[in-house]
Design a protein around this motif. Structure first.
Motif, mmCIF file in Angstrom:
data_model
loop_
_atom_site.group_PDB
_atom_site.id
_atom_site.type_symbol
_atom_site.label_atom_id
_atom_site.label_comp_id
_atom_site.label_asym_id
_atom_site.label_seq_id
_atom_site.Cartn_x
_atom_site.Cartn_y
_atom_site.Cartn_z
ATOM 1 N N GLY A 89 0.794 -1.224 0.000
ATOM 2 C CA GLY A 89 0.000 0.000 0.000
ATOM 3 C C GLY A 89 0.821 1.265 0.000
ATOM 4 N N ALA A 90 2.128 1.166 -0.331
ATOM 5 C CA ALA A 90 3.005 2.345 -0.303
ATOM 6 C C ALA A 90 2.531 3.417 -1.261
ATOM 7 C CB ALA A 90 4.446 1.938 -0.642
ATOM 8 N N GLY A 91 2.053 3.005 -2.440
ATOM 9 C CA GLY A 91 1.563 3.980 -3.415
ATOM 10 C C GLY A 91 0.350 4.726 -2.907
ATOM 11 N N ASP A 92 -0.576 3.992 -2.279
ATOM 12 C CA ASP A 92 -1.774 4.624 -1.723
ATOM 13 C C ASP A 92 -1.405 5.572 -0.583
ATOM 14 O OD1 ASP A 92 -3.318 3.148 -3.487
ATOM 15 O OD2 ASP A 92 -3.688 1.535 -2.044
ATOM 16 N N THR A 93 -0.456 5.144 0.237
ATOM 17 C CA THR A 93 -0.005 5.990 1.352
ATOM 18 C C THR A 93 0.605 7.289 0.840
ATOM 19 O OG1 THR A 93 0.417 4.085 2.789
ATOM 20 C CG2 THR A 93 1.591 6.133 3.296
ATOM 21 N N PHE A 94 1.464 7.166 -0.157
ATOM 22 C CA PHE A 94 2.111 8.349 -0.724
ATOM 23 C C PHE A 94 1.076 9.275 -1.354
ATOM 24 C CE2 PHE A 94 4.362 10.698 -4.065
ATOM 25 C CZ PHE A 94 5.424 11.221 -3.337
ATOM 26 N N ASP A 95 0.107 8.710 -2.062
ATOM 27 C CA ASP A 95 -0.943 9.531 -2.680
ATOM 28 C C ASP A 95 -1.756 10.271 -1.626
ATOM 29 O OD1 ASP A 95 -0.150 8.721 -5.178
ATOM 30 O OD2 ASP A 95 -1.713 7.204 -5.416
ATOM 31 N N SER A 96 -2.011 9.609 -0.487
ATOM 32 C CA SER A 96 -2.777 10.246 0.597
ATOM 33 C C SER A 96 -2.000 11.404 1.202
ATOM 34 C CB SER A 96 -3.106 9.210 1.682
ATOM 35 O OG SER A 96 -3.951 8.196 1.181
ATOM 36 N N LEU A 97 -0.695 11.214 1.396
ATOM 37 C CA LEU A 97 0.143 12.284 1.932
ATOM 38 C C LEU A 97 0.189 13.465 0.968
ATOM 39 C CD1 LEU A 97 3.068 10.082 3.274
ATOM 40 C CD2 LEU A 97 1.695 11.635 4.680
ATOM 41 N N ARG A 98 0.341 13.153 -0.318
ATOM 42 C CA ARG A 98 0.413 14.208 -1.327
ATOM 43 C C ARG A 98 -0.913 14.970 -1.413
ATOM 44 N NH1 ARG A 98 0.706 15.635 -6.928
ATOM 45 N NH2 ARG A 98 2.798 16.349 -7.480
ATOM 46 N N ALA A 99 -2.006 14.222 -1.358
ATOM 47 C CA ALA A 99 -3.330 14.852 -1.433
ATOM 48 C C ALA A 99 -3.566 15.759 -0.229
ATOM 49 C CB ALA A 99 -4.414 13.783 -1.512
ATOM 50 N N LYS A 100 -3.103 15.340 0.956
ATOM 51 C CA LYS A 100 -3.295 16.157 2.159
ATOM 52 C C LYS A 100 -2.473 17.437 2.071
ATOM 53 C CE LYS A 100 -5.153 16.896 6.154
ATOM 54 N NZ LYS A 100 -6.626 17.028 6.292
ATOM 55 N N ALA A 101 -1.255 17.330 1.592
ATOM 56 C CA ALA A 101 -0.411 18.521 1.440
ATOM 57 C C ALA A 101 -1.046 19.492 0.448
ATOM 58 C CB ALA A 101 0.986 18.119 0.984
ATOM 59 N N LEU A 102 -1.570 18.966 -0.656
ATOM 60 C CA LEU A 102 -2.217 19.820 -1.655
ATOM 61 C C LEU A 102 -3.492 20.450 -1.091
ATOM 62 C CD1 LEU A 102 -1.782 17.608 -4.849
ATOM 63 C CD2 LEU A 102 -0.707 19.825 -4.418
ATOM 64 N N GLU A 103 -4.231 19.685 -0.292
ATOM 65 C CA GLU A 103 -5.457 20.205 0.323
ATOM 66 C C GLU A 103 -5.147 21.376 1.241
ATOM 67 O OE1 GLU A 103 -8.634 18.941 3.793
ATOM 68 O OE2 GLU A 103 -7.508 17.359 2.779
ATOM 69 N N MET A 104 -4.113 21.212 2.087
ATOM 70 C CA MET A 104 -3.715 22.285 2.990
ATOM 71 C C MET A 104 -3.232 23.504 2.200
ATOM 72 S SD MET A 104 -4.248 21.295 6.157
ATOM 73 C CE MET A 104 -5.806 20.829 5.376
ATOM 74 N N GLY A 105 -2.553 23.254 1.082
ATOM 75 C CA GLY A 105 -2.076 24.356 0.263
ATOM 76 C C GLY A 105 -3.186 25.130 -0.401
ATOM 77 N N SER A 106 -4.240 24.446 -0.799
ATOM 78 C CA SER A 106 -5.326 25.117 -1.516
ATOM 79 C C SER A 106 -6.308 25.806 -0.578
ATOM 80 C CB SER A 106 -6.078 24.102 -2.386
ATOM 81 O OG SER A 106 -6.720 23.126 -1.577
ATOM 82 N N ALA A 107 -6.367 25.364 0.687
ATOM 83 C CA ALA A 107 -7.398 25.875 1.588
ATOM 84 C C ALA A 107 -6.874 26.793 2.686
ATOM 85 C CB ALA A 107 -8.135 24.692 2.237
ATOM 86 N N THR A 108 -5.554 26.935 2.810
ATOM 87 C CA THR A 108 -4.999 27.718 3.908
ATOM 88 C C THR A 108 -3.975 28.728 3.397
ATOM 89 O OG1 THR A 108 -3.089 26.293 4.356
ATOM 90 C CG2 THR A 108 -5.199 25.614 5.304
ATOM 91 N N ASN A 109 -3.378 29.447 4.330
ATOM 92 C CA ASN A 109 -2.361 30.429 3.937
ATOM 93 C C ASN A 109 -0.969 29.823 3.857
ATOM 94 O OD1 ASN A 109 -2.240 30.066 6.750
ATOM 95 N ND2 ASN A 109 -1.349 32.095 7.065
#
Length: 415
Positions: A89-109
């Motif tokens: 599940g390393a690929g899924d884990t990495f995708d989740s981390l990347r998605a969370k970083a992008l989410e924080m980038g798009s929704a916060t300062n």
């Protein structure tokens, strides 16, 4: 007039005027089209330049973000091959981390890269991907409340959580504790976070709660002792109190104060300090002070040691009433970091920061499309240089030029 008396009208039209008028119209139209063409050309050139600049910026932003994400993967012990093949599940884990970083980038300062750096600090602290993802937003709120970068805030939260090792307390609890505590005494979020995370491990080993330690640090802050200096003084005082020398144990017994309860468990540090101060300043049966100033100093120094004695002297300045006010405020601090984040970003600069972070998200989305091609060309260039070097070593300048022709042909095909 004809000789027969009839009237004859000429049917020939002088075309010179018409031709001249049409020529003028054509000239005006031509000039207009030329002007329009010039404007269109300029607009097209400007658009092209802008798109090229956006593409370049997108590649740079995405490259930096991908580097931060690669660092997280490396910290977690995930290889590129693991991610590509989704091993365990390393690929899924990495995708989740990347998605969370992008989410924080798009929704916060904070930008996606900053969020990724914060996730990496949490990973370095030993948290798995799922836990880090759950913690990052609280870390972000604390960072904004304290005007800190995410990496620093992540270090404070993770250091406190690891130090106190209390599984019932979340990242939000510690973020709220630091944010609220900074509003109560002469300190700020960064200084309190530094002090709390620094004192956590020692304080926890002596059975102290994070709330109580925060009050101790606020007492020191009121006297100007903050950050690592506060955690160092507090740790020394606790060590000497809870692991006393024989002389210190005798001194505690003499004044009737114990650092342990009837079951041998550690008592609250603030309570013991307050009791000791009260005992040293108590009056005797004759109504006079039981101890002189010199005796009080000697007893306190014997118990706490030089460094711990400084902490004791500074802490006892704060009244018990003030400590009770702080305790009530800290107990009611749930959601404080989030509230302070909302306040700190509710202004034009906050709007601009959020806009900038969202624009970074757009650049990363564009960069994701461009990156495979860019990597292919860069890798082709590296391979081409290696081939040129080998050709020169084998066939000198003639061999190098021959290979260069082949490489240029391949490059044209790729283009």
């Amino acid at each position: 007039m004809a000789n027969d008396g009839s009237v004859v009208f000429g049917t020939e039209v002088d075309e010179s005027g018409l031709k001249k008028g049409l020529k003028n119209i054509a000239g005006l139209a031509g000039n207009g089209l030329a002007a329009l063409g010039s404007v269109t050309g300029a607009a097209l050139a400007a658009t092209t330049t802008g798109l090229v600049a956006l593409g370049k910026a997108s590649i740079e932003t995405t490259s930096q973000f991908d580097t931060s994400m690669s660092q997280i993967a490396a910290t977690l012990g995930i290889t590129s091959e693991d991610i590509a093949n989704n091993v365990n599940g390393a690929g899924d884990t990495f995708d989740s981390l990347r998605a969370k970083a992008l989410e924080m980038g798009s929704a916060t300062n904070f930008t996606a890269q900053q969020a990724a750096d914060g996730l990496n600090i949490l990973a370095m602290s030993g948290y798995d991907a799922e836990t880090s993802i759950g913690m990052i937003e609280d870390v972000l709120h604390l960072a904004a409340a304290g005007s800190m970068d995410l990496s620093t805030a992540a270090g404070f939260v993770s250091g406190s959580m690891k130090g106190f090792a209390d599984n019932t307390k979340s990242a939000q609890y510690y973020a709220d504790l630091m944010a609220k505590g900074a509003t109560l005494a002469n300190t700020n979020v960064s200084q309190l976070g530094d002090a709390l995370s620094g004192a956590a491990a020692v304080a926890s080993s002596y059975g102290q709660s994070a709330d109580s330690v925060t009050i101790s640090l606020l007492r020191l802050a009121e006297q100007g002792v903050v950050g690592s200096a506060a955690s160092t003084e507090l740790a020394a005082a606790m060590k000497n109190l809870y692991a006393p020398t024989n002389q210190a144990a005798d001194a505690l017994k003499e004044v009737g104060v114990s650092a342990f309860d009837e079951k041998g468990n550690f008592r609250d540090f603030n309570t013991v300090v307050n009791e000791l101060y009260g005992s040293l300043n108590a009056l005797g049966d004759d109504g006079l002070p039981k101890y002189t100033d010199a005796q009080k100093t000697a007893i306190a120094q014997t118990i706490f040691g030089i460094q711990g004695f400084n902490a004791y002297n500074q802490m006892v300045v704060t009244s018990t009433e003030k400590q009770e006010e702080w305790a009530a405020a800290l107990a009611d601090s749930t959601g404080e970091a989030s509230k302070q984040y909302a306040t700190m970003t509710d202004n034009l600069q906050g709007d601009l920061d959020i806009l900038g972070s969202a624009f970074d998200g757009l650049k990363i989305a564009i960069g994701d499309e461009l990156m495979p091609t860019m990597r292919e060309f860069v890798q082709f260039g590296s391979d081409g240089l290696a081939r040129l070097t080998e050709a020169f070593n084998v066939g000198s300048i003639e061999g190098a030029f021959g290979e260069l022709g082949t490489i240029l042909s391949e490059a044209l095909v790729k283009l």
